[in-house]
Design a protein around this motif. Structure first.
Motif, mmCIF file in Angstrom:
data_model
loop_
_atom_site.group_PDB
_atom_site.id
_atom_site.type_symbol
_atom_site.label_atom_id
_atom_site.label_comp_id
_atom_site.label_asym_id
_atom_site.label_seq_id
_atom_site.Cartn_x
_atom_site.Cartn_y
_atom_site.Cartn_z
ATOM 1 N N MET A 1 -15.441 53.015 20.575
ATOM 2 C CA MET A 1 -14.021 53.348 20.668
ATOM 3 C C MET A 1 -14.068 54.963 20.783
ATOM 4 O O MET A 1 -14.426 55.825 19.955
ATOM 5 N N TYR A 90 -9.312 48.334 11.394
ATOM 6 C CA TYR A 90 -10.224 49.490 11.863
ATOM 7 C C TYR A 90 -10.353 50.364 10.825
ATOM 8 O O TYR A 90 -9.580 50.643 10.079
ATOM 9 N N ASP A 108 -14.167 52.307 13.885
ATOM 10 C CA ASP A 108 -14.739 50.817 14.284
ATOM 11 C C ASP A 108 -13.737 49.884 14.018
ATOM 12 O O ASP A 108 -13.134 49.509 12.929
ATOM 13 N N ARG A 109 -13.872 48.782 14.896
ATOM 14 C CA ARG A 109 -12.949 47.548 14.513
ATOM 15 C C ARG A 109 -14.048 46.676 13.755
ATOM 16 O O ARG A 109 -15.102 46.205 14.251
ATOM 17 N N ARG A 163 -18.945 44.442 12.702
ATOM 18 C CA ARG A 163 -18.300 44.924 13.642
ATOM 19 C C ARG A 163 -17.899 44.059 14.822
ATOM 20 O O ARG A 163 -18.440 42.992 15.295
ATOM 21 N N ASP A 166 -15.385 46.012 21.403
ATOM 22 C CA ASP A 166 -14.113 46.283 21.933
ATOM 23 C C ASP A 166 -13.790 45.378 23.102
ATOM 24 O O ASP A 166 -12.486 45.169 23.149
#
Length: 377
Positions: A1, A90, A108-109, A163, A166
Motif C-alpha cells: 500500500m 489496517y 497493511d490490511r 495479511r 490489495d
C-alpha cells in the motif's frame, strides 16, 4: 500500500486520539453506541483501524438473549464488551516487536482469526488451537481483547494474523472469517467426486459453503432453504438442485437422485433444530453428517438413527482453523465471491437499524463499517 504525507498525518492524528466510537454490548437487546477508550498496544501487540465488521448469526442470537450465550453461572458473554468477530482492518499502531512478530507493516490490511489461543492448553500445544480450552473469542469476552464493531481494535500477541492482498475488495475482505468457517466445514464433509451432497441452510455461510463445495465437484450438489431469493443465489453459485421445504418434500427428490439410498453427506447450516432431524432422514446409511450451526434452542432427535439404524459418521465443524490463507487465495483468484451475499452496510451510529435488518430475511450479510457506512441499494 503506497503512503502519502496525508496518510502519515491521518495516522498520527488517529494515534493521538484517546477515545473512539464503538458498539458496546451491555446485555441482551442492550447494545449502545458509545465513546470508549481507544486501545493501546502492548509488547508484540498492534492496533488496527477497522475497515468493516460483519454481523454474524451468532451476534444476532447473542443480541436476542439466547441461553447459550447468557445462561448459567458462567455465561459465554462477559459484558460489557465490544462485539464483532468478522472484521478486517489496517495496521494503525505497532507495539514493541509487533512488526516482526506478526510480519506486518504500518498500513497493511490484515485479519486476525476469531479465536485468541492461550498457547498453553493441551489443544493449543498439539496444534488444535481452535479448540483452545480457555477459548477467548473476539467480541464475546473482553479479558484478552474486544471485538471489531468499533473504530479501532487491539490485536493481542497470541492472535493469528494474516495479511490481505490489495486486490481483494472491501466486501470480499469482510467475508474472510465466515468463508474460512465454510471451508473448514466442507472439508469436514470429506466430499468425494461421486457424492450427492446436501447443504441445508443458504444463509451467508451456507452460500459460501455452496461455492466451496462446487470446487470439490461432487456428483450432485443440493441446497435446501425456505427463502426463494437465497435458493436462486445458491443455484447461481453452482447448486444442481435447490429445494424449498415449504413447497416440496425433500426426501423424494434426494431419494430420486440416489437410487433411493439418501445423500452421501449432509451439512447442517440452518441454525434450526429441524435441520438436524431433516438431515437424519435424508442421509444414507454410513453417511457423513456435519453439524455447523449455532442453535438458539436445543435439538431433540432419536439418536438410535445415528447408531442402530444407519451407523452414521457425525462430525462437528467449529471456526476456520488453517483455512484463512485458503479463503484469501480463493477470493484473490475470483473462485469465491461476496457478490450477492453482502447486501447492507451501516455506520456504527445506525446499529439499531443494522441489527433489525440482520435479524430478518431482508438481508443476507450486513456489514458495520465505521467509515462511510451506508445502506446498499
Amino acid at each position: 500500500m503506497a503512503f502519502t504525507h496525508a496518510h502519515a498525518r491521518a495516522e498520527t492524528s488517529s494515534r493521538a486520539r484517546t477515545t473512539m466510537r464503538a458498539i458496546v454490548c451491555h446485555g441482551p437487546e442492550d447494545y449502545r453506541v458509545e465513546d470508549v477508550s481507544r486501545p493501546r498496544p502492548g509488547d508484540r501487540e498492534m492496533i488496527i483501524r477497522i475497515g468493516a465488521c460483519g454481523v454474524c448469526a451468532s451476534d444476532c442470537k447473542c443480541w436476542s438473549g439466547a441461553k447459550m450465550f447468557w445462561g448459567g453461572e458462567n455465561p459465554w458473554v462477559k459484558a460489557p464488551v465490544v462485539p464483532g468477530h468478522e472484521f478486517f482492518g489496517y495496521v494503525d499502531e505497532l507495539g514493541a516487536g509487533a512488526a516482526e512478530h506478526f510480519g506486518v507493516a504500518m498500513g497493511d490490511r490484515v485479519i486476525a482469526e476469531q479465536i485468541v489461543p492461550c498457547e498453553r492448553c493441551r489443544y493449543c500445544r498439539s496444534g488444535h488451537y481452535w479448540m483452545c480450552e480457555v477459548h477467548n473469542i473476539f467480541g464475546f469476552q473482553r479479558e484478552v481483547a474486544e471485538g471489531g464493531m468499533a473504530e479501532f481494535m487491539r490485536i493481542p500477541a497470541t492472535a493469528r494474523v494474516h495479511r490481505i492482498p490489495d486486490g481483494i475488495s472491501l466486501d470480499d475482505a469482510a467475508i474472510i472469517e465466515p468463508l474460512a468457517c465454510a471451508i473448514h466445514t466442507v472439508n469436514r464433509a470429506d466430499v468425494q467426486l461421486d457424492d450427492v451432497l446436501v447443504i441445508a441452510g443458504a444463509g451467508p455461510i451456507g452460500l459460501m459453503m455452496v461455492q466451496v463445495a462446487r470446487l470439490k465437484t461432487p456428483k450432485k450438489l443440493v441446497v435446501i432453504d425456505m427463502v426463494p431469493e437465497r435458493l436462486e443465489l445458491a443455484r447461481r453459485f453452482g447448486a444442481d438442485v435447490v429445494i424449498n421445504p415449504r413447497e416440496e418434500d425433500a426426501w423424494p427428490i434426494v431419494s430420486g437422485l440416489t437410487g433411493g439410498y439418501g445423500c452421501d453427506a449432509y451439512i447442517e447450516a440452518t441454525g434450526s433444530p429441524s435441520g438436524v432431524e431433516q438431515g437424519l432422514t435424508l442421509i444414507r446409511k454410513l453417511g457423513r453428517f456435519v453439524e455447523f450451526s449455532v442453535f438458539g434452542a436445543p435439538a431433540t432427535v432419536d439418536w438410535s438413527i445415528i447408531g442402530d439404524r444407519k451407523e452414521l459418521d457425525v462430525r462437528g465443524a467449529h471456526l476456520g482453523p488453517y483455512c484463512y490463507p485458503i479463503a484469501i487465495d480463493l477470493l484473490a483468484r475470483g473462485l469465491v465471491t461476496s457478490q450477492g451475499i453482502v447486501t447492507h452496510r451501516y455506520g456504527l451510529e445506525a446499529w439499531d437499524e443494522a441489527i433489525r435488518v440482520a435479524n430478518s430475511l431482508d438481508s443476507i450479510k450486513v456489514l458495520m463499517q465505521p467509515e462511510n457506512g451506508r445502506t446498499l441499494p
